[in-house]
Scaffold this motif. Structure first.
Motif, mmCIF file in Angstrom:
data_model
loop_
_atom_site.group_PDB
_atom_site.id
_atom_site.type_symbol
_atom_site.label_atom_id
_atom_site.label_comp_id
_atom_site.label_asym_id
_atom_site.label_seq_id
_atom_site.Cartn_x
_atom_site.Cartn_y
_atom_site.Cartn_z
ATOM 1 N N GLY A 86 50.920 63.150 42.427
ATOM 2 C CA GLY A 86 51.039 64.141 41.365
ATOM 3 C C GLY A 86 49.904 64.055 40.364
ATOM 4 N N PRO A 87 49.777 65.068 39.524
ATOM 5 C CA PRO A 87 48.649 65.158 38.591
ATOM 6 C C PRO A 87 48.672 64.128 37.462
ATOM 7 N N SER A 88 49.783 63.448 37.250
ATOM 8 C CA SER A 88 49.862 62.426 36.200
ATOM 9 C C SER A 88 50.129 61.039 36.768
ATOM 10 N N SER A 89 49.921 60.879 38.077
ATOM 11 C CA SER A 89 50.200 59.583 38.695
ATOM 12 C C SER A 89 48.953 58.707 38.678
ATOM 13 N N GLY A 90 49.197 57.404 38.680
ATOM 14 C CA GLY A 90 48.092 56.454 38.696
ATOM 15 C C GLY A 90 48.552 55.065 38.308
ATOM 16 N N TRP A 91 47.584 54.174 38.122
ATOM 17 C CA TRP A 91 47.862 52.779 37.833
ATOM 18 C C TRP A 91 47.835 52.498 36.339
ATOM 19 N N VAL A 92 48.819 51.751 35.869
ATOM 20 C CA VAL A 92 48.858 51.263 34.494
ATOM 21 C C VAL A 92 49.127 49.762 34.547
ATOM 22 N N TYR A 93 48.742 49.083 33.486
ATOM 23 C CA TYR A 93 49.021 47.647 33.442
ATOM 24 C C TYR A 93 49.716 47.284 32.141
ATOM 25 N N THR A 94 50.482 46.200 32.217
ATOM 26 C CA THR A 94 51.094 45.632 31.024
ATOM 27 C C THR A 94 50.758 44.146 30.987
ATOM 28 N N VAL A 95 50.772 43.604 29.785
ATOM 29 C CA VAL A 95 50.605 42.165 29.588
ATOM 30 C C VAL A 95 51.782 41.721 28.732
ATOM 31 N N TYR A 107 40.570 43.629 27.832
ATOM 32 C CA TYR A 107 41.698 42.796 27.405
ATOM 33 C C TYR A 107 41.509 41.378 27.933
ATOM 34 N N GLU A 108 41.370 40.419 27.031
ATOM 35 C CA GLU A 108 41.143 39.033 27.406
ATOM 36 C C GLU A 108 42.469 38.328 27.702
ATOM 37 N N VAL A 109 42.556 37.733 28.876
ATOM 38 C CA VAL A 109 43.768 37.045 29.315
ATOM 39 C C VAL A 109 43.883 35.698 28.606
ATOM 40 N N GLU A 110 45.109 35.344 28.246
ATOM 41 C CA GLU A 110 45.392 34.049 27.643
ATOM 42 C C GLU A 110 46.295 33.251 28.578
ATOM 43 N N ILE A 111 46.392 31.961 28.332
ATOM 44 C CA ILE A 111 47.202 31.074 29.173
ATOM 45 C C ILE A 111 48.625 31.603 29.292
ATOM 46 N N ASP A 112 49.134 31.606 30.522
ATOM 47 C CA ASP A 112 50.502 32.000 30.860
ATOM 48 C C ASP A 112 50.829 33.468 30.620
ATOM 49 N N ASP A 113 49.816 34.315 30.430
ATOM 50 C CA ASP A 113 50.081 35.750 30.333
ATOM 51 C C ASP A 113 50.717 36.232 31.624
ATOM 52 N N LYS A 114 51.585 37.218 31.495
ATOM 53 C CA LYS A 114 52.213 37.842 32.659
ATOM 54 C C LYS A 114 51.671 39.268 32.751
ATOM 55 N N ILE A 115 50.863 39.506 33.777
ATOM 56 C CA ILE A 115 50.200 40.795 33.980
ATOM 57 C C ILE A 115 50.917 41.545 35.094
ATOM 58 N N VAL A 116 51.220 42.807 34.841
ATOM 59 C CA VAL A 116 51.871 43.642 35.852
ATOM 60 C C VAL A 116 51.066 44.930 36.005
ATOM 61 N N TRP A 117 50.665 45.223 37.242
ATOM 62 C CA TRP A 117 50.030 46.499 37.582
ATOM 63 C C TRP A 117 51.082 47.329 38.295
ATOM 64 N N GLU A 118 51.342 48.510 37.763
ATOM 65 C CA GLU A 118 52.396 49.368 38.290
ATOM 66 C C GLU A 118 51.838 50.760 38.566
ATOM 67 N N TYR A 119 52.235 51.319 39.709
ATOM 68 C CA TYR A 119 51.862 52.684 40.020
ATOM 69 C C TYR A 119 52.953 53.584 39.447
ATOM 70 N N VAL A 120 52.553 54.509 38.592
ATOM 71 C CA VAL A 120 53.520 55.402 37.958
ATOM 72 C C VAL A 120 53.280 56.846 38.383
ATOM 73 N N ILE A 121 54.351 57.625 38.402
ATOM 74 C CA ILE A 121 54.265 59.037 38.748
ATOM 75 C C ILE A 121 53.825 59.845 37.537
ATOM 76 N N ASN A 122 54.221 59.398 36.340
ATOM 77 C CA ASN A 122 53.827 60.070 35.109
ATOM 78 C C ASN A 122 53.356 59.027 34.110
ATOM 79 N N TYR A 123 52.046 58.880 33.975
ATOM 80 C CA TYR A 123 51.496 57.823 33.127
ATOM 81 C C TYR A 123 51.808 58.006 31.646
ATOM 82 N N GLU A 124 52.286 59.157 31.235
ATOM 83 C CA GLU A 124 52.589 59.401 29.842
ATOM 84 C C GLU A 124 53.944 58.854 29.436
ATOM 85 N N GLU A 125 54.776 58.495 30.401
ATOM 86 C CA GLU A 125 56.121 57.967 30.074
ATOM 87 C C GLU A 125 56.079 56.509 29.749
#
Length: 125
Positions: A86-95, A107-125
């Motif tokens: 879809g037109p708003s789909s793509g990859w987003v990340y969280t830390v 974004y500089e990673v720090e010790i024990d950070d939890k990084i998640v890459w998620e494919y979303v259908i609507n990146y605005e949500e």
């Protein structure tokens, strides 16, 4: 011509030589990374000061990225690309369950950070 070549070689030689006694050892840190349909809570090691993008590379995922006016933009991971679903789909990340307001290469990673890459259908949500 000979004088010019001497200057060129002298310049190159100076760049390649490094005093190993003055070089500081890089600190290695661990963090966890999850990528949709690839890995979940994988523990990886990267050098202190490296970015979320560096962590993604260290995960072993196949990445397609490009520079944009806002920093490095991840277009695809492991064959799954923006706009595939879809037109708003793509990859987003969280830390640590928060979505940063900077690109993944800033974004500089720090010790024990939890990084998640998620494919979303609507990146605005």
């Amino acid at each position: 011509l000979i004088m010019m070549m001497s200057v060129m070689f002298a310049g190159c030689g100076g760049e390649q030589t490094e005093d190993s006694s003055s070089a500081e050892a890089e600190t290695v840190i661990t963090c966890n990374i999850s990528v949709d349909d690839f890995c979940s809570d994988k523990v990886i090691e990267i050098n202190e000061g490296e970015s979320v993008y560096d962590a993604l590379e260290a995960s072993g995922a196949d990445i397609s990225a490009r520079k944009s006016t806002h920093g490095l933009y991840v277009e695809g991971i492991n064959g799954r690309f923006e706009f595939d679903e879809g037109p708003s789909s793509g990859w987003v990340y969280t830390v640590n369950e928060e979505r940063p307001s900077v690109s993944c290469d800033e974004y500089e990673v720090e010790i024990d950070d939890k990084i998640v890459w998620e494919y979303v259908i609507n990146y605005e949500e």
